[in-house]
Structures are given as C-alpha cells and as structure tokens.
Design a protein around this motif. Structure first.
Motif, short mmCIF file in Angstrom:
data_model
loop_
_atom_site.label_atom_id
_atom_site.label_comp_id
_atom_site.label_asym_id
_atom_site.label_seq_id
_atom_site.Cartn_x
_atom_site.Cartn_y
_atom_site.Cartn_z
N LYS A 73 -11.72 1.75 -11.33
CA LYS A 73 -11.18 3.09 -11.53
C LYS A 73 -12.04 4.09 -10.78
N PHE A 74 -11.40 5.08 -10.17
CA PHE A 74 -12.12 6.20 -9.58
C PHE A 74 -11.19 7.38 -9.46
N ASN A 75 -11.75 8.56 -9.43
CA ASN A 75 -10.95 9.79 -9.33
C ASN A 75 -10.91 10.23 -7.88
N VAL A 76 -9.77 10.72 -7.46
CA VAL A 76 -9.61 11.24 -6.11
C VAL A 76 -9.21 12.70 -6.24
N ARG A 77 -9.89 13.56 -5.51
CA ARG A 77 -9.53 14.97 -5.51
C ARG A 77 -9.04 15.34 -4.12
N LEU A 78 -7.84 15.91 -4.08
CA LEU A 78 -7.28 16.37 -2.82
C LEU A 78 -6.50 17.64 -3.07
N ALA A 85 2.45 15.28 -0.84
CA ALA A 85 2.85 14.40 0.25
C ALA A 85 2.68 12.92 -0.14
N ALA A 86 1.61 12.62 -0.89
CA ALA A 86 1.40 11.25 -1.34
C ALA A 86 2.47 10.82 -2.34
N VAL A 87 2.84 11.71 -3.25
CA VAL A 87 3.90 11.40 -4.22
C VAL A 87 5.22 11.13 -3.50
N ALA A 92 9.25 7.33 -1.58
CA ALA A 92 10.04 6.84 -0.45
C ALA A 92 9.85 5.34 -0.25
N ALA A 93 8.67 4.84 -0.63
CA ALA A 93 8.39 3.40 -0.51
C ALA A 93 8.82 2.64 -1.76
N GLY A 94 9.37 3.37 -2.74
CA GLY A 94 9.81 2.72 -3.98
C GLY A 94 8.65 2.27 -4.85
N LYS A 95 7.53 3.00 -4.80
CA LYS A 95 6.34 2.62 -5.55
C LYS A 95 5.84 3.79 -6.38
N SER A 96 5.05 3.46 -7.40
CA SER A 96 4.35 4.53 -8.12
C SER A 96 3.24 5.04 -7.21
N LEU A 97 2.72 6.19 -7.53
CA LEU A 97 1.62 6.74 -6.74
C LEU A 97 0.43 5.78 -6.73
N ASN A 98 0.11 5.21 -7.89
CA ASN A 98 -1.00 4.27 -7.97
C ASN A 98 -0.76 3.04 -7.09
N GLU A 99 0.44 2.45 -7.19
CA GLU A 99 0.76 1.27 -6.36
C GLU A 99 0.64 1.60 -4.88
N VAL A 104 -2.36 1.39 0.36
CA VAL A 104 -2.98 2.09 1.48
C VAL A 104 -4.45 1.71 1.60
N ILE A 105 -5.15 1.67 0.47
CA ILE A 105 -6.57 1.30 0.48
C ILE A 105 -6.75 -0.13 0.96
N LYS A 106 -5.95 -1.07 0.44
CA LYS A 106 -6.07 -2.46 0.87
C LYS A 106 -5.84 -2.61 2.36
N GLU A 107 -4.84 -1.91 2.88
CA GLU A 107 -4.56 -1.98 4.31
C GLU A 107 -5.71 -1.40 5.14
N ALA A 108 -6.24 -0.27 4.70
CA ALA A 108 -7.32 0.38 5.44
C ALA A 108 -8.62 -0.42 5.35
#
Length: 110
Positions: A73-78, A85-87, A92-99, A104-108
């Motif tokens: 777990k970690f907090n992200v502030r933006l 834009a992330a929501v 659009a990808a059919g996912k929750s924000l967390n998913e 995105v993190i796994k890919e990066a």
C-alpha cells in the motif's frame, strides 16, 4: 530498466554523480545503506559485491532483517486534473482506478 543491475540476486539502481564523476549503485530493497561507487561498470559490479557482502554480514551479526518489508500500500498525491484523467483512462480500459494503476506500474517496472 537500463539503470538497474543485479548482484548476487539483489537489484541495485545505478546513477552517475557528476560532482565526483563516479557511478553510484544503491541496493534499494535493503534495510540500510548499502551503496557503492566506482569509475567503471566493471569496478561498480565488484564494489557492489563487496558492499553487499559487508552489509549482509553486519545484518547477521546484529540480528537485523536485511530486506525492507513492503506492505503493498502507498499513497499517491497528484493534482485533480491528473486524478480525473487517470479515472477516465481506467474507465475506458474497463478497470477500476486501482487495477489500472497496478497495470501501469507493472508495465513501467518491467
């Protein structure tokens, strides 16, 4: 990841320190300061092996767990525009924000 090396199964991030004109390696998954410096990649790998061995030996002597524990777990502030834009991207990808963020993190990080 171009600036990550593996030494004895441990990953280290490599940067260049322009002030001292040397390469710096840092084992970021360890519980303490296990960083190392050298002027060449070959020497950096050797210094990394030495630094890691000393760090692990010290942990053993003192009964310290050498690896950091990550909770998952970690907090992200933006700013609110990036949040919106992330929501939208997640929806659009059919996912929750967390998913979506996990993907995105796994890919990066791959």
């Amino acid at each position: 990841m171009n600036n990550v090396i593996e030494i004895a199964g441990e990953k280290a991030v490599v940067t260049f320190d322009p002030e001292i004109r040397m390469l710096r390696g840092e084992f970021v998954e360890l519980n303490g300061g296990a960083d190392f410096y050298a002027e060449s990649v070959h020497d950096l790998l050797e210094e990394g092996r030495k630094s890691l061995a000393v760090f692990l030996e010290m942990c053993t002597e003192k009964g310290i767990e050498p690896h950091r524990r990550f909770s998952g777990k970690f907090n992200v502030r933006l700013d609110r525009h990036d949040h919106a834009a992330a929501v939208i991207a997640a929806a659009a990808a059919g996912k929750s924000l967390n998913e979506w963020i996990v993907g995105v993190i796994k890919e990066a990080a791959a």
